[in-house]
Design a protein around this motif. Sequence first.
Motif, PDB file in Angstrom:
ATOM      1  N   LYS A   1       0.891  -1.344   0.161  1.00 58.73           N
ATOM      2  CA  LYS A   1       0.000   0.066   0.171  1.00 58.73           C
ATOM      3  C   LYS A   1       0.909   1.260   0.081  1.00 58.73           C
ATOM      4  O   LYS A   1       0.569   2.215  -0.878  1.00 58.73           O
ATOM      5  CB  LYS A   1      -0.956   0.067   0.971  1.00 58.73           C
ATOM      6  CG  LYS A   1      -1.807   1.251   1.336  1.00 58.73           C
ATOM      7  CD  LYS A   1      -2.973   1.081   2.112  1.00 58.73           C
ATOM      8  CE  LYS A   1      -3.938   2.459   2.148  1.00 58.73           C
ATOM      9  NZ  LYS A   1      -4.844   2.495   3.546  1.00 58.73           N
ATOM     10  N   GLU A  15       0.962   4.165  -2.928  1.00 60.76           N
ATOM     11  CA  GLU A  15       0.614   5.687  -2.664  1.00 60.76           C
ATOM     12  C   GLU A  15       1.933   6.628  -2.521  1.00 60.76           C
ATOM     13  O   GLU A  15       1.698   7.630  -2.134  1.00 60.76           O
ATOM     14  CB  GLU A  15      -0.160   5.478  -1.344  1.00 60.76           C
ATOM     15  CG  GLU A  15      -1.514   4.838  -1.539  1.00 60.76           C
ATOM     16  CD  GLU A  15      -2.375   5.132  -0.439  1.00 60.76           C
ATOM     17  OE1 GLU A  15      -1.925   5.368   0.539  1.00 60.76           O
ATOM     18  OE2 GLU A  15      -3.748   4.841  -0.556  1.00 60.76           O
ATOM     19  N   SER A  71       1.456   9.331  -5.129  1.00 62.94           N
ATOM     20  CA  SER A  71       0.241  10.074  -4.748  1.00 62.94           C
ATOM     21  C   SER A  71      -0.423   9.581  -3.655  1.00 62.94           C
ATOM     22  O   SER A  71      -1.381   8.688  -4.204  1.00 62.94           O
ATOM     23  CB  SER A  71      -0.457  10.116  -6.024  1.00 62.94           C
ATOM     24  OG  SER A  71      -1.420  11.052  -6.196  1.00 62.94           O
ATOM     25  N   TYR A  72      -0.344  10.108  -2.710  1.00 65.03           N
ATOM     26  CA  TYR A  72      -1.041   9.736  -1.557  1.00 65.03           C
ATOM     27  C   TYR A  72      -2.591  10.123  -1.459  1.00 65.03           C
ATOM     28  O   TYR A  72      -2.770  11.327  -1.668  1.00 65.03           O
ATOM     29  CB  TYR A  72      -0.486  10.066  -0.337  1.00 65.03           C
ATOM     30  CG  TYR A  72      -1.283   9.703   1.004  1.00 65.03           C
ATOM     31  CD1 TYR A  72      -1.270   8.487   1.641  1.00 65.03           C
ATOM     32  CD2 TYR A  72      -2.117  10.803   1.844  1.00 65.03           C
ATOM     33  CE1 TYR A  72      -1.917   8.098   2.563  1.00 65.03           C
ATOM     34  CE2 TYR A  72      -2.945  10.262   2.899  1.00 65.03           C
ATOM     35  CZ  TYR A  72      -2.802   9.032   3.109  1.00 65.03           C
ATOM     36  OH  TYR A  72      -3.398   8.558   4.372  1.00 65.03           O
ATOM     37  N   GLU A  73      -3.575   9.191  -1.601  1.00 70.15           N
ATOM     38  CA  GLU A  73      -5.043   9.567  -1.695  1.00 70.15           C
ATOM     39  C   GLU A  73      -5.132  10.385  -3.031  1.00 70.15           C
ATOM     40  O   GLU A  73      -6.010  11.408  -2.746  1.00 70.15           O
ATOM     41  CB  GLU A  73      -5.321  10.152  -0.150  1.00 70.15           C
ATOM     42  CG  GLU A  73      -5.276   9.416   0.955  1.00 70.15           C
ATOM     43  CD  GLU A  73      -6.280   8.341   1.130  1.00 70.15           C
ATOM     44  OE1 GLU A  73      -7.560   8.677   0.339  1.00 70.15           O
ATOM     45  OE2 GLU A  73      -6.172   7.270   1.427  1.00 70.15           O
ATOM     46  N   ASN A  74      -4.393   9.988  -3.958  1.00 69.66           N
ATOM     47  CA  ASN A  74      -4.696  10.792  -5.155  1.00 69.66           C
ATOM     48  C   ASN A  74      -4.382  12.363  -5.320  1.00 69.66           C
ATOM     49  O   ASN A  74      -5.151  13.096  -5.842  1.00 69.66           O
ATOM     50  CB  ASN A  74      -6.081  10.310  -5.963  1.00 69.66           C
ATOM     51  CG  ASN A  74      -6.319   9.061  -6.271  1.00 69.66           C
ATOM     52  OD1 ASN A  74      -5.359   8.686  -6.890  1.00 69.66           O
ATOM     53  ND2 ASN A  74      -7.358   8.507  -6.003  1.00 69.66           N
ATOM     54  N   SER A  75      -3.413  12.815  -4.092  1.00 69.17           N
ATOM     55  CA  SER A  75      -3.313  14.067  -3.947  1.00 69.17           C
ATOM     56  C   SER A  75      -2.287  14.848  -5.021  1.00 69.17           C
ATOM     57  O   SER A  75      -2.185  15.800  -4.871  1.00 69.17           O
ATOM     58  CB  SER A  75      -2.769  14.269  -2.352  1.00 69.17           C
ATOM     59  OG  SER A  75      -1.380  13.864  -2.272  1.00 69.17           O
ATOM     60  N   VAL A  84       2.903  10.961   0.792  1.00 71.93           N
ATOM     61  CA  VAL A  84       2.809  11.530   2.260  1.00 71.93           C
ATOM     62  C   VAL A  84       3.768  12.073   3.031  1.00 71.93           C
ATOM     63  O   VAL A  84       3.692  13.070   3.568  1.00 71.93           O
ATOM     64  CB  VAL A  84       2.229  10.256   2.974  1.00 71.93           C
ATOM     65  CG1 VAL A  84       3.508   9.280   3.497  1.00 71.93           C
ATOM     66  CG2 VAL A  84       1.499  10.532   4.465  1.00 71.93           C
ATOM     67  N   LEU A  95      -5.163  16.929   4.630  1.00 73.55           N
ATOM     68  CA  LEU A  95      -4.853  15.397   4.599  1.00 73.55           C
ATOM     69  C   LEU A  95      -4.189  14.839   5.462  1.00 73.55           C
ATOM     70  O   LEU A  95      -4.053  13.645   5.765  1.00 73.55           O
ATOM     71  CB  LEU A  95      -4.460  15.235   2.897  1.00 73.55           C
ATOM     72  CG  LEU A  95      -4.492  14.143   2.131  1.00 73.55           C
ATOM     73  CD1 LEU A  95      -5.791  13.101   2.173  1.00 73.55           C
ATOM     74  CD2 LEU A  95      -3.733  14.183   0.781  1.00 73.55           C
ATOM     75  N   VAL A 139      -4.653  11.678   8.294  1.00 73.99           N
ATOM     76  CA  VAL A 139      -3.399  10.700   8.912  1.00 73.99           C
ATOM     77  C   VAL A 139      -3.202  10.670  10.158  1.00 73.99           C
ATOM     78  O   VAL A 139      -3.364   9.518  10.875  1.00 73.99           O
ATOM     79  CB  VAL A 139      -2.223  10.892   8.137  1.00 73.99           C
ATOM     80  CG1 VAL A 139      -1.039  10.080   8.389  1.00 73.99           C
ATOM     81  CG2 VAL A 139      -2.267  10.708   6.517  1.00 73.99           C
ATOM     82  N   ASP A 180      -6.299   9.284  12.184  1.00 72.28           N
ATOM     83  CA  ASP A 180      -6.496   7.959  11.800  1.00 72.28           C
ATOM     84  C   ASP A 180      -5.499   7.148  12.699  1.00 72.28           C
ATOM     85  O   ASP A 180      -5.921   6.154  13.124  1.00 72.28           O
ATOM     86  CB  ASP A 180      -6.529   7.480  10.301  1.00 72.28           C
ATOM     87  CG  ASP A 180      -6.632   6.217  10.074  1.00 72.28           C
ATOM     88  OD1 ASP A 180      -7.938   5.664  10.204  1.00 72.28           O
ATOM     89  OD2 ASP A 180      -5.938   5.480   9.277  1.00 72.28           O
TER      90      ASP A 180
END
Length: 149
Positions: free
Chosen positions: A21, A25, A28-32, A36, A45, A49, A52
């Motif tokens: 994972k 990512e 491009s973390y979370e399609n940003s 990260v 964003l 993190v 969470d």
Amino acid sequence: MKKTWNFSAGPAILPKSVLEKAQHELLSYENSGMSVMELSHRSSLFQAVIDDAEAHLRQLMSIPDNYKVLFIQGGATLQFAAVPLNLLKDGKAGYIVSGSWGEKAYQEAATLVGDRAVILANTKENKHTLIPEVTEIPEGLDYIHITTN
């Protein structure tokens, strides 16, 4: 590919699914459009993190809402000074010494705050081969420190 198991203190082995994972990512973390590692620590964003991570940690360790969770940098040795300097208020700091790192944490606190750092339990006599049983917690402690590894 050879896989090595790391049982030392600090970074340890991660499940393959977690690494995959992170690999997916990384660019491009979370399609940003950013990894990260490139996110601003002030961005929503990145806050997600942290939120969470805290929620998962609270669930995993059954940490109640009336306790604070701190994500801090600098490594263990720096934290041995930062913890008493930031958490010790008017009371004392209790130390459960279960190994060399716990001993170092207590020694640093004792250097900084003298007899306000107290040992609640110590397994030095057993060569630190177990987590000591704490039979009594005195009143007036601002915090209790334990290093479990």
